[in-house]
Design a protein around this motif. Structure first.
Motif, PDB file in Angstrom:
ATOM      1  N   GLU A 106       0.836  -1.203   0.000  1.00  0.00           N
ATOM      2  CA  GLU A 106       0.000   0.000   0.000  1.00  0.00           C
ATOM      3  C   GLU A 106       0.874   1.257   0.000  1.00  0.00           C
ATOM      4  O   GLU A 106       1.895   1.323   0.692  1.00  0.00           O
ATOM      5  CB  GLU A 106      -0.939   0.013   1.200  1.00  0.00           C
ATOM      6  N   PHE A 107       0.433   2.239  -0.757  1.00  0.00           N
ATOM      7  CA  PHE A 107       1.188   3.473  -0.959  1.00  0.00           C
ATOM      8  C   PHE A 107       0.270   4.654  -0.669  1.00  0.00           C
ATOM      9  O   PHE A 107      -0.748   4.841  -1.327  1.00  0.00           O
ATOM     10  CB  PHE A 107       1.685   3.530  -2.404  1.00  0.00           C
ATOM     11  N   LEU A 108       0.641   5.443   0.327  1.00  0.00           N
ATOM     12  CA  LEU A 108      -0.114   6.635   0.717  1.00  0.00           C
ATOM     13  C   LEU A 108       0.661   7.861   0.263  1.00  0.00           C
ATOM     14  O   LEU A 108       1.842   8.010   0.582  1.00  0.00           O
ATOM     15  CB  LEU A 108      -0.314   6.665   2.231  1.00  0.00           C
ATOM     16  N   VAL A 109       0.005   8.753  -0.491  1.00  0.00           N
ATOM     17  CA  VAL A 109       0.634   9.963  -1.001  1.00  0.00           C
ATOM     18  C   VAL A 109      -0.224  11.158  -0.617  1.00  0.00           C
ATOM     19  O   VAL A 109      -1.457  11.120  -0.750  1.00  0.00           O
ATOM     20  CB  VAL A 109       0.805   9.912  -2.535  1.00  0.00           C
ATOM     21  N   PHE A 110       0.414  12.220  -0.149  1.00  0.00           N
ATOM     22  CA  PHE A 110      -0.341  13.414   0.249  1.00  0.00           C
ATOM     23  C   PHE A 110       0.530  14.652   0.100  1.00  0.00           C
ATOM     24  O   PHE A 110       1.762  14.580   0.057  1.00  0.00           O
ATOM     25  CB  PHE A 110      -0.854  13.292   1.684  1.00  0.00           C
ATOM     26  N   LYS A 111      -0.131  15.794   0.043  1.00  0.00           N
ATOM     27  CA  LYS A 111       0.556  17.072  -0.058  1.00  0.00           C
ATOM     28  C   LYS A 111       0.927  17.528   1.347  1.00  0.00           C
ATOM     29  O   LYS A 111       0.084  17.606   2.230  1.00  0.00           O
ATOM     30  CB  LYS A 111      -0.330  18.096  -0.761  1.00  0.00           C
ATOM     31  N   ASP A 112       2.197  17.839   1.541  1.00  0.00           N
ATOM     32  CA  ASP A 112       2.719  18.075   2.883  1.00  0.00           C
ATOM     33  C   ASP A 112       2.122  19.312   3.536  1.00  0.00           C
ATOM     34  O   ASP A 112       1.936  19.336   4.751  1.00  0.00           O
ATOM     35  CB  ASP A 112       4.247  18.194   2.813  1.00  0.00           C
ATOM     36  N   ASP A 113       1.811  20.348   2.765  1.00  0.00           N
ATOM     37  CA  ASP A 113       1.262  21.546   3.386  1.00  0.00           C
ATOM     38  C   ASP A 113      -0.237  21.456   3.623  1.00  0.00           C
ATOM     39  O   ASP A 113      -0.846  22.371   4.167  1.00  0.00           O
ATOM     40  CB  ASP A 113       1.601  22.799   2.569  1.00  0.00           C
ATOM     41  N   GLN A 114      -0.840  20.336   3.223  1.00  0.00           N
ATOM     42  CA  GLN A 114      -2.264  20.127   3.457  1.00  0.00           C
ATOM     43  C   GLN A 114      -2.525  19.247   4.670  1.00  0.00           C
ATOM     44  O   GLN A 114      -3.538  19.401   5.356  1.00  0.00           O
ATOM     45  CB  GLN A 114      -2.915  19.491   2.222  1.00  0.00           C
ATOM     46  N   TYR A 115      -1.609  18.303   4.936  1.00  0.00           N
ATOM     47  CA  TYR A 115      -1.806  17.359   6.034  1.00  0.00           C
ATOM     48  C   TYR A 115      -0.570  17.289   6.938  1.00  0.00           C
ATOM     49  O   TYR A 115       0.556  17.220   6.450  1.00  0.00           O
ATOM     50  CB  TYR A 115      -2.078  15.953   5.502  1.00  0.00           C
ATOM     51  N   PHE A 116      -0.799  17.289   8.226  1.00  0.00           N
ATOM     52  CA  PHE A 116       0.187  16.817   9.188  1.00  0.00           C
ATOM     53  C   PHE A 116       0.079  15.290   9.228  1.00  0.00           C
ATOM     54  O   PHE A 116      -0.994  14.732   8.978  1.00  0.00           O
ATOM     55  CB  PHE A 116      -0.104  17.384  10.584  1.00  0.00           C
ATOM     56  N   HIS A 117       1.176  14.602   9.553  1.00  0.00           N
ATOM     57  CA  HIS A 117       1.112  13.140   9.584  1.00  0.00           C
ATOM     58  C   HIS A 117       1.816  12.589  10.812  1.00  0.00           C
ATOM     59  O   HIS A 117       2.631  13.259  11.447  1.00  0.00           O
ATOM     60  CB  HIS A 117       1.667  12.520   8.304  1.00  0.00           C
ATOM     61  N   TYR A 118       1.473  11.349  11.109  1.00  0.00           N
ATOM     62  CA  TYR A 118       1.994  10.684  12.308  1.00  0.00           C
ATOM     63  C   TYR A 118       1.767   9.193  12.156  1.00  0.00           C
ATOM     64  O   TYR A 118       0.774   8.756  11.554  1.00  0.00           O
ATOM     65  CB  TYR A 118       1.262  11.195  13.555  1.00  0.00           C
ATOM     66  N   THR A 119       2.694   8.398  12.685  1.00  0.00           N
ATOM     67  CA  THR A 119       2.514   6.944  12.763  1.00  0.00           C
ATOM     68  C   THR A 119       2.710   6.515  14.211  1.00  0.00           C
ATOM     69  O   THR A 119       3.716   6.867  14.835  1.00  0.00           O
ATOM     70  CB  THR A 119       3.492   6.196  11.847  1.00  0.00           C
ATOM     71  N   SER A 120       1.752   5.785  14.737  1.00  0.00           N
ATOM     72  CA  SER A 120       1.776   5.389  16.144  1.00  0.00           C
ATOM     73  C   SER A 120       2.866   4.354  16.406  1.00  0.00           C
ATOM     74  O   SER A 120       3.328   3.675  15.482  1.00  0.00           O
ATOM     75  CB  SER A 120       0.413   4.825  16.554  1.00  0.00           C
ATOM     76  N   PRO A 121       3.313   4.222  17.668  1.00  0.00           N
ATOM     77  CA  PRO A 121       4.372   3.251  18.000  1.00  0.00           C
ATOM     78  C   PRO A 121       3.983   1.819  17.644  1.00  0.00           C
ATOM     79  O   PRO A 121       2.797   1.475  17.566  1.00  0.00           O
ATOM     80  CB  PRO A 121       4.532   3.421  19.513  1.00  0.00           C
ATOM     81  N   VAL A 122       4.999   1.009  17.408  1.00  0.00           N
ATOM     82  CA  VAL A 122       4.791  -0.413  17.132  1.00  0.00           C
ATOM     83  C   VAL A 122       5.252  -1.222  18.344  1.00  0.00           C
ATOM     84  O   VAL A 122       6.189  -0.841  19.043  1.00  0.00           O
ATOM     85  CB  VAL A 122       5.550  -0.868  15.864  1.00  0.00           C
ATOM     86  N   LYS A 123       4.570  -2.316  18.587  1.00  0.00           N
ATOM     87  CA  LYS A 123       4.930  -3.198  19.694  1.00  0.00           C
ATOM     88  C   LYS A 123       5.017  -4.630  19.202  1.00  0.00           C
ATOM     89  O   LYS A 123       4.290  -5.047  18.284  1.00  0.00           O
ATOM     90  CB  LYS A 123       3.909  -3.094  20.826  1.00  0.00           C
ATOM     91  N   ALA A 124       5.907  -5.396  19.795  1.00  0.00           N
ATOM     92  CA  ALA A 124       6.054  -6.802  19.426  1.00  0.00           C
ATOM     93  C   ALA A 124       4.871  -7.600  19.980  1.00  0.00           C
ATOM     94  O   ALA A 124       4.418  -7.361  21.098  1.00  0.00           O
ATOM     95  CB  ALA A 124       7.361  -7.347  19.976  1.00  0.00           C
ATOM     96  N   ILE A 125       4.372  -8.534  19.186  1.00  0.00           N
ATOM     97  CA  ILE A 125       3.234  -9.346  19.624  1.00  0.00           C
ATOM     98  C   ILE A 125       3.672 -10.726  20.087  1.00  0.00           C
ATOM     99  O   ILE A 125       2.855 -11.554  20.446  1.00  0.00           O
ATOM    100  CB  ILE A 125       2.182  -9.465  18.504  1.00  0.00           C
ATOM    101  N   ALA A 126       4.974 -10.964  20.075  1.00  0.00           N
ATOM    102  CA  ALA A 126       5.537 -12.219  20.585  1.00  0.00           C
ATOM    103  C   ALA A 126       6.906 -11.901  21.177  1.00  0.00           C
ATOM    104  O   ALA A 126       7.355 -10.758  21.167  1.00  0.00           O
ATOM    105  CB  ALA A 126       5.641 -13.261  19.471  1.00  0.00           C
ATOM    106  N   GLU A 127       7.575 -12.900  21.686  1.00  0.00           N
ATOM    107  CA  GLU A 127       8.883 -12.672  22.295  1.00  0.00           C
ATOM    108  C   GLU A 127       9.950 -12.325  21.269  1.00  0.00           C
ATOM    109  O   GLU A 127      10.967 -11.702  21.599  1.00  0.00           O
ATOM    110  CB  GLU A 127       9.303 -13.899  23.103  1.00  0.00           C
ATOM    111  N   GLU A 128       9.735 -12.714  20.013  1.00  0.00           N
ATOM    112  CA  GLU A 128      10.700 -12.376  18.971  1.00  0.00           C
ATOM    113  C   GLU A 128      10.568 -10.903  18.596  1.00  0.00           C
ATOM    114  O   GLU A 128       9.517 -10.285  18.756  1.00  0.00           O
ATOM    115  CB  GLU A 128      10.463 -13.239  17.722  1.00  0.00           C
ATOM    116  N   GLN A 129      11.654 -10.351  18.073  1.00  0.00           N
ATOM    117  CA  GLN A 129      11.642  -8.962  17.630  1.00  0.00           C
ATOM    118  C   GLN A 129      10.682  -8.780  16.463  1.00  0.00           C
ATOM    119  O   GLN A 129      10.609  -9.608  15.555  1.00  0.00           O
ATOM    120  CB  GLN A 129      13.044  -8.524  17.209  1.00  0.00           C
ATOM    121  N   GLY A 130       9.925  -7.683  16.469  1.00  0.00           N
ATOM    122  CA  GLY A 130       9.048  -7.339  15.362  1.00  0.00           C
ATOM    123  C   GLY A 130       9.644  -6.198  14.556  1.00  0.00           C
ATOM    124  O   GLY A 130      10.462  -5.419  15.059  1.00  0.00           O
TER     125      GLY A 130
END
Length: 242
Positions: A198-222
């Protein structure tokens, strides 16, 4: 110099860069082929925690990609450093950052070149620049230790156009991408976990952006692997005209 041939199945995006964002699935790109190079990313030395890994290269497209009769060429530019002002990036603003270049083997892949081709179509709609920056970023999470794809919080990059292409998500939860019309909005205008391809494209002066933290769902590194593309790149003032 790399030849960037027009994909036969390419359809010029019908998008008004002033009105909205674009989310598309790039089925012609083999994300598994691209993902292999993420295992070789150097650690980002500008963040504490050893959870983000990164490379950066810059490219110029010469010729008109919209013309069937004229072949466009993709040219890798000489090494440049990364710079954002404190106003744009309160965490690492006014810091001249240096990252290793993308690997040649990655740049030669058809899927990588297709991605740059696709992004440049939107750049032509929304920018006068023919130069783009390509950030290859891996964010990791361990059991009990989250990784933060956007430690600067809700932000803009200070460019014309931004693209986020998801290559892989492995063993993680979270990592949801948000677009906000205003930085202090309580609800985003767009909110989605970007799945591989998936590819998200947007104009920078129109939208602020953010991606929430990621967490591992098992003992192995994600891991979360993405390309972030900007048009134009982000250079220190003394390098902007190189």
């Amino acid at each position: 110099m790399l030849n960037l041939s027009r994909p036969e199945e390419f359809v010029k995006p019908e998008a008004n860069c002033l009105a909205s964002y674009v989310l598309e699935m790039l089925t012609a790109i083999n994300v598994n082929e691209l993902q292999r190079s993420f295992t070789h990313l150097p650690e980002d030395p500008y963040l504490e925690g050893n959870y983000r890994f990164r490379r950066l290269s810059h490219f110029k497209i010469v010729g008109d990609p919209r013309s069937i009769s004229e072949a466009a060429r993709l040219i890798k530019l000489p090494h440049r450093r990364l710079f954002q002002s404190k106003q744009v990036n309160p965490l690492l603003g006014d810091v001249v950052r240096e990252y290793a270049e993308l690997e040649d083997a990655l740049i030669q892949l058809e899927g990588f070149q297709r991605l740059l081709w696709e992004f440049f179509q939107f750049c032509q709609l929304c920018s006068t620049s023919n130069e783009i920056g390509v950030h290859q970023i891996r964010t990791t999470a361990a059991w009990g230790k989250m990784g933060n794809p956007a430690p600067e919080g809700i932000h803009r990059d200070g460019v014309d156009v931004v693209g986020i292409f998801s290559v892989d998500r492995n063993g993680i939860g979270g990592g949801e991408t948000h677009l906000y019309q205003h930085k202090d909005d309580s609800r985003p205008a767009f909110s989605k976990v970007l799945n591989p391809g998936e590819f998200l494209v947007f104009k920078d002066d129109q939208y602020f952006h953010y991606t929430s933290p990621v967490k591992a769902i098992a003992e192995e590194q994600g891991t979360r692997d993405v390309f972030v593309l900007t048009c134009p790149g982000l250079f220190p003032p003394q390098e902007a005209q190189m």
